[in-house]
Design a protein around this motif. Sequence first.
Motif, short mmCIF file in Angstrom:
data_model
loop_
_atom_site.label_atom_id
_atom_site.label_comp_id
_atom_site.label_asym_id
_atom_site.label_seq_id
_atom_site.Cartn_x
_atom_site.Cartn_y
_atom_site.Cartn_z
N GLU A 129 0.84 -1.19 0.00
CA GLU A 129 0.00 0.00 0.00
C GLU A 129 0.88 1.25 0.00
O GLU A 129 0.62 2.22 -0.73
N ALA A 130 1.93 1.22 0.82
CA ALA A 130 2.85 2.37 0.87
C ALA A 130 3.64 2.50 -0.42
O ALA A 130 3.89 3.62 -0.90
N ALA A 131 4.02 1.36 -1.00
CA ALA A 131 4.75 1.40 -2.28
C ALA A 131 3.91 2.06 -3.36
O ALA A 131 4.41 2.85 -4.17
N TYR A 132 2.62 1.73 -3.39
CA TYR A 132 1.72 2.35 -4.36
C TYR A 132 1.60 3.84 -4.11
O TYR A 132 1.65 4.66 -5.04
N ALA A 133 1.44 4.22 -2.84
CA ALA A 133 1.27 5.64 -2.52
C ALA A 133 2.51 6.44 -2.90
O ALA A 133 2.40 7.55 -3.44
N ALA A 134 3.70 5.89 -2.65
CA ALA A 134 4.94 6.60 -2.99
C ALA A 134 5.02 6.87 -4.48
O ALA A 134 5.43 7.95 -4.92
N SER A 135 4.63 5.89 -5.26
CA SER A 135 4.63 6.06 -6.71
C SER A 135 3.53 7.01 -7.16
O SER A 135 3.75 7.87 -8.02
N ARG A 136 2.36 6.88 -6.57
CA ARG A 136 1.22 7.73 -6.93
C ARG A 136 1.56 9.20 -6.77
O ARG A 136 1.16 10.05 -7.58
N TYR A 137 2.32 9.52 -5.72
CA TYR A 137 2.67 10.92 -5.47
C TYR A 137 4.04 11.29 -6.05
O TYR A 137 4.51 12.41 -5.83
N GLY A 138 4.67 10.37 -6.78
CA GLY A 138 5.93 10.68 -7.43
C GLY A 138 7.04 11.06 -6.47
O GLY A 138 7.82 11.99 -6.73
N LEU A 139 7.14 10.35 -5.36
CA LEU A 139 8.07 10.74 -4.30
C LEU A 139 9.49 10.28 -4.61
O LEU A 139 9.94 9.23 -4.15
N ASP A 140 10.21 11.11 -5.35
CA ASP A 140 11.60 10.77 -5.66
C ASP A 140 12.55 11.18 -4.53
O ASP A 140 13.77 11.07 -4.66
N ASN A 141 11.99 11.64 -3.41
CA ASN A 141 12.79 11.97 -2.24
C ASN A 141 12.73 10.88 -1.18
O ASN A 141 13.08 11.10 -0.01
N VAL A 142 12.27 9.68 -1.55
CA VAL A 142 12.28 8.54 -0.64
C VAL A 142 12.97 7.37 -1.33
O VAL A 142 12.75 7.11 -2.52
N THR A 143 13.85 6.71 -0.59
CA THR A 143 14.55 5.53 -1.09
C THR A 143 14.39 4.40 -0.09
O THR A 143 14.67 4.58 1.11
N ALA A 144 13.94 3.26 -0.57
CA ALA A 144 13.86 2.06 0.25
C ALA A 144 15.06 1.17 -0.06
O ALA A 144 15.50 1.07 -1.21
N ILE A 145 15.58 0.53 0.97
CA ILE A 145 16.64 -0.46 0.81
C ILE A 145 16.11 -1.76 1.42
O ILE A 145 15.65 -1.77 2.57
N VAL A 146 16.14 -2.83 0.65
CA VAL A 146 15.68 -4.12 1.15
C VAL A 146 16.90 -5.00 1.42
O VAL A 146 17.69 -5.28 0.51
#
Length: 295
Positions: A161-178
Motif C-alpha cells: 500500500e505504501a509502495a503504491y502511494a509513494a509512486s502515486r505521489y511521485g516521491l523521488d525523495n524517498v529511497t527504500a533499501i531491502v
Amino acid sequence: MTHHTASAEELEALARHARWLVLSTVADAGAGHIGGPLSQMDLLLALYFNHLRIDPSDPHRDDRDRFVLSKGHTAIGLYTVLALRGYFDPAELATFDHGDSRLQGHPDMRMLPGIDASTGSLGQGLSVAVGMALGARLQQRDFHTWVLLGDGEIEEGMVWEAAYAASRYGLDNVTAIVDRNGLQQYGWPAGASDRFDRRDPWAGKDVGAIFRGFGWDVIDIDGHDHAEIDRALETACGARGSAGRPTVILAETVKGKGVSFTEGTYRWHNGIATADQLAAARAELGQPETVGVAR
C-alpha cells in the motif's frame, strides 16, 4: 551540513569492528538479534558515513536527512553505527536492553537522539518514510528519507500500500533499501534453489519486477560490496527532485555476515554467543582483546 567521507578500506575496518560490537554487546546483554544486524551492517555504514546529510552534534536539525529502520528488531546494528558516527559514546552500548537504557531492543525516538522513527512492528516503516517524504514536499524541504526493510517483512500487505502511494505521489525523495538476506526467524525448509538453511522468503519471485510494477526505479546490488553500495546510494541521491519516481535498492546479503558460525543460518536470527564463540569471532574479525563491551 556536509557528508562525512570514508574510503572503502575504512568502511571495511569499521564493519569488522561494528560486527564485533554487535556480537559482544548482545552476548553481554543476554538477549538480542544477530543475523539481521550483521547482514545490514555494510549498508548502514555506507549511509551514515558517506551519504546521509546529518550532523551528530545537532541531531534534530530540520534539514537533516531522515532514516527509518523498519526492521526495528535489528536496532543493535543501528545503535552501533550511531555510536561509531559520534551520536553517543560507544561505551553506552554496554547498557543495551537494560531497563533504564536509551538503547532498547527496538528503537525509541523519544529516548535517543538520531532515531527518526520508533519501529518494531514489522511492515510499518515504509509507510512512515512515505509520510516523511510527502511532508517534506508539502513543506518545500529538500531532505531525503531512507528506509531499510527486511525481505521477510515485505510480505506484509501495508508495505505494498505504501509502495503504491509513494509512486502515486511521485516521491523521488524517498529511497527504500531491502536487506535480502534470504532468511527469516521461522519459515519453510530450504529447497534446492535456496541459498541457506531455510526457504528464501521470496523464493522464485522477481521482487524487482514487483517494485517496477508499482512504479519504482530498482537497483540490484551486492549488499556487501562497498563500491556497489556507494554507486547505488549516489544514484538514489541524484534521483531526488528529478526522477519523479521513488527508488528501491535490492541488496543481496548474507544473514549473519562476517562470522563463520552465524553466516547463512536461521538459528542465528537471534542468539547468545558463548565465550568460545566470542573468542573465535574476535579472531575472525581481527579485533584486539582491548576492544569490545566488558564481560
